[in-house]
Each structure stands twice: as C-alpha cells, then as structure tokens.
Design a protein around this motif. Sequence first.
Motif: not given
Lengths: 83, 466
Positions: B138-140, B143-150, B185-190, B424-426
């Motif tokens: 979740y924390a990821e 995290s600011p400036g994170r790029e989307m990972v496929s 991938f972060v969305q996927f994980s959640i 999104k605005l994380p």
Amino acid sequence: MTQEEIKASILDIISEIVPDEDTSQLDPDLRIRDQINLDSMDFLDIIMELRKRYKVEVPEEDYPKLATLNSCVAYLEPLLKDK
Amino acid sequence: MDYEYEVLIIGAGLSGLAAGIRLAHFGRRVCILEKQVRAGGLNSWYPFQGRILDVGLHAVTNYVPRSVKSAPLARILRQLRLSHDDLRLCPQRISRIIFPEKELSFTNDFQLLVQEIADKFPSQVDGFLKLTNSLADYAELSSPGREMVSARKVLKQFLSDPLLIEMLLCPIMFYGNCREDDMDFVQFSILFRSIFTEGFARPKLGMRQLIQLLVDKYQESGGELRYGCQVHKLIINQGRVAEVHLANGRIMQAKVIISTVGLPETRSLCSFWPAEAKEPKPGEIAFVESILMLDCLPSQSLGFETTILFYNDTERFVYRKPNGLIDSLSGVICCPNNYQEDEQMSTEGLVRLTHLANFDLWSRLDQDEYRRQKEHCLRESVEKAERFIRGLGRHIVACDTFTPRTIQRFTARQKGAVYGTPDKLPDGRTEIKNLYVCGTDQGLVGIVGALLSGITVANRWVLYGA
Ligand SMILES: Cc1cc2nc3c(=O)[nH]c(=O)nc-3n(C[C@H](O)[C@H](O)[C@H](O)COP(=O)(O)OP(=O)(O)OC[C@H]3O[C@@H](n4cnc5c(N)ncnc54)[C@H](O)[C@@H]3O)c2cc1C
C-alpha cells in the motif's frame, strides 16, 4: 489526575481503539505494541485521543516515552496533575 | 480567519463519510455536502418497485475474519471505531473464472486457489507463489514521483503461461482497473490481495445497512451532513479555494476542502487551474449492469451456487472501451443470494450481469433508442449468462439496467468512469493549497479502498498536520 487514574484512562483509550484486545493483562513495563496489535496509525490515535480528552500535546520527539504503560504514566503525570 | 467549518467535504460517498468520521471524532468542525438526497455515491441503494436495490454492490472485497488484525479491513474498523460485528458481513461461497480452455475456482481461503493452480497449471504454481510474495505494498502507492509499472510485464516475469496471466487479470481488472489493456502493478497488488488473498463478503442487508452505520457514526460524532446540496463552483484565489459556491446560491468557506467527486470532476468545479498542474482526463472504463429479480433462488432451483463468476470467451482478455455499446465477450455474473446465510432470509432471487460499455456511444442515443438499446443489451446479457445459469430467462420477474450514462447522471462521474481517471493523485494533494482529493482518484477503489482513502487523507492532511 492520580497515577491510577491516568493508567485507567490510557487503558480506556486503548480499549476504544482496539475493542477486541484484552488490556487487563498488559505488563506495565513491557512495550504496549509488543503485547497487543497496535499499528502506527493506532498509536497516533492514542496521542490524538489524549489531545481530545485532556488537551495535552505530545510532541513527536516524545513519542518513544509512551512505549510502555508505566512510561506513559510517568510522562503524563506532570502534564495531567491539574486535570 | 474564523471559519464556520474547518473542513468541507464534497460528496457523501464512502470516502467522504470515512474522512468525515475521522474529523468529527477528533472534534473538527466538518460538514459534508452531498448533491443527492441519500449517501453512498457509487455504492448506494435505491427503492425499486417496492424493493431496495444496491446500486452496484457485488462484493465487499478485503474480507477477513475478525481475528485477522493487520489486514486493511481491520485497520479501517479501528480507525472508524466500528466493530467487525457492526458490518454483519456474510462471506462468499465460491467464485469462478471461466475461460474457453480452463476454469479456476477461488474462495476466501487462498490455499484453494493455490491448489487450483497446481492442478490446472502445474508448471506455473512456483511462479505464482513467487508472484504472491513479490506483491507491492500500500505504502508504495503514495510514494511521490512513482512511475507506473506495467502489471502485464511483471506478471510475465513470474508466469510463462499467458492463459493464467489473462485469467488472473480478469477479475482484478473488472474490480478496479481504471486503465485500458494494462494496469499499474501497485494497483494490481492491492486488488490481488483484496480479491484473492483476502476475499469477498456482503453486508447481510446490503449497502443500506452499511451506509446507515457510517452516517450514524458520523452524525453521532458531531459531523454535519447536508443532502441536496450540490457544489457548483470552487472559487480559487491566490492558489487557494477561497469560496465554495453551492447550486442553491449559498456561499461557504473553510480552511480545508476535501473533494471526493473525482479529479477531472473537481477540476471542472474550479474557477482556475494552475498552469503547472496537469489537466486530468476522465477514464474510459465504464460498465453496463442489469439487475435481474427472479421468482426462485438460483442455488435451489437453477443449480447455480457460484457467488461471482467472471467469464471471458476469447483467448486474450480484452479490457478496454468496446467498439460497440457493450462487450459481452466477457462479463461478471454476481448472485447476492449465494453469500453464506442469505438464503434463510431471501425469497426472491437476484442476479447481476455486468459488461464493459462505451460511454460515448451510449451518450449519443436519443431517448427512444436508448431505451431500445437497454432492452437489447439486457437480452444479450441474459443469453450469455444462460450458459452458466440454465433457464435464467424464464425466471425473471423484474429487472433494471443501468448504463454509463446512468452513472454519470447520478454520481457526476465524467463518462460514467466508475474507477476514475488514470491520472491519480496518490497522496491526495492538488496544486491548489487547501484542496485535497480522496476516494477513487487518490488511487484506492472499491468500498474498502474508498474508506481507506478517506481515512488516510483526513489523517495526513488535517489530523496529523495540525
Ligand atoms: C455499478 C457499480 C458497482 C460497484 N461494485 C462494487 C463492488 O461490488 N465492490 C466494491 O468494493 N466496489 C464496487 N464499486 C466501486 C465502489 O462503489 C467505488 O469505488 C466507491 O464507492 C467510490 O467511493 P468514492 O467515495 O470515491 O466516490 P463516490 O461514491 O462517487 O462519492 C462521491 C459523492 O459525491 C457526490 N457528488 C458528486 N458531485 C457533487 C457535487 N458537485 N456536489 C456535491 N456532491 C457531489 C456524489 O453524489 C457522491 O455521493 C462499484 C461501483 C459501481 C458504480
């Protein structure tokens, strides 16, 4: 507030945040978070409940002083003596 | 300056209510402005021919039993000072993912899915377990400036069978992906955790009970809630929201504004948008859903015991805005009766059929054609579902169909994009100093996601900040 009252109040706050945990068995000299499930959000809630109920402000650098039940009482006693 | 309210929240959906409960509980002067006459937003309820229907509810995801303390559901309950019992959650029975060549079942016991994969994709099970251990946190997300990972790329690193990848993506995308084709991938994980590792449940009496619980909690804590109160404009002055103009002509002010209506929607309420801020685009992912009321219970009379069934008729699962009004090559079939305990109380069967839909095409139809196409779409959905629920069509006593147009009209989500914009605005902060966004466009979707989002934004920018 007396030491006993402070202790009771802290236990009351913890029970409100984690109603399913048994706080009666807490060892007052061990870290609270090692004995019951409290995550960092819950811990911050204890601080905010203290602010809400008694208007005491605990600065961030003092958070470690709230680790055990006894250290909480020792830290809060001077702050709560007139409440 | 002395404000009437410290915080104004736009929208009494799940995220707005959760943020409101936190703020009210800690004595903040807070008011929620809701344009509808009822709370709940994208996941509310409505009266229909003498019944109470849920707007969208298939499942409360992230279900864990009371004993699991570290899961998101438990953390939300603690933060909102609610008990697990208050939610009266009934766990699912079994759900299925059905593709042309293979089928996977899953329950709220993750080991069953592992076993299913070991049986049906023996060469993949090690990779699957490794994937499970490599999910992002979740924390990821914030995290600011994170790029989307496929997510597709990451999945390929762990799984060599493309069919299994598609089968895992199918429920995950349907239940929360705002992007076409691929996802973060972060969305996927959640979502993976919320669906597979944890699981599905349903509040015994549906959303009305859950929403009432939240509204009561909010109001008991001292929060104010105004229904029929539409925010019409946010007047921006010197980089701050200076005034909130309501459709009824009233003007309000507050130190902090939290908007839950979506980022593109919030942007269009603002009188000014800083040049350095991105112009958020509405999402393209939208759905049609038909709610069928039956004269029998599917498990007793039609032999259908599945709680939620995800099907896909093509080799690759296509998750994008369809070329036609709907895409019935894939879909979700949810049977609310097939949660544990439901059958002792229900007399009427209920089945919900969901497909991807194209907002632009739906929005162009005139009233007559719109009605005709809704009926056509209903017939097509039922026909597709009859493969799984034999005789379904003969048992329908009433039905209601909603389209992306319905969603836009009732919730103001642009293009009826249930999962919001991909922009999104994380951390919830906008370029306007005292304006925050929570809910769907902060990046957490679904019922549990929206609740968590409201809590996080209220904590971080109001409660902890002060
Ligand atoms: C059909 C459907 C099925 C779904 N099924 C599920 C499911 O089974 N499980 C699950 O977990 N999730 C499901 N979801 C997703 C889930 O409902 C949402 O992710 C969640 O409810 C979003 O909450 P929110 O608070 O972010 O936004 P919203 O619910 O959109 O809240 C925003 C609120 O703001 C109000 N509003 C808008 N504009 C204004 C304005 N200008 N002034 C004042 N008020 C305004 C709206 O009326 C609304 O009440 C479903 C969604 C839909 C549409």
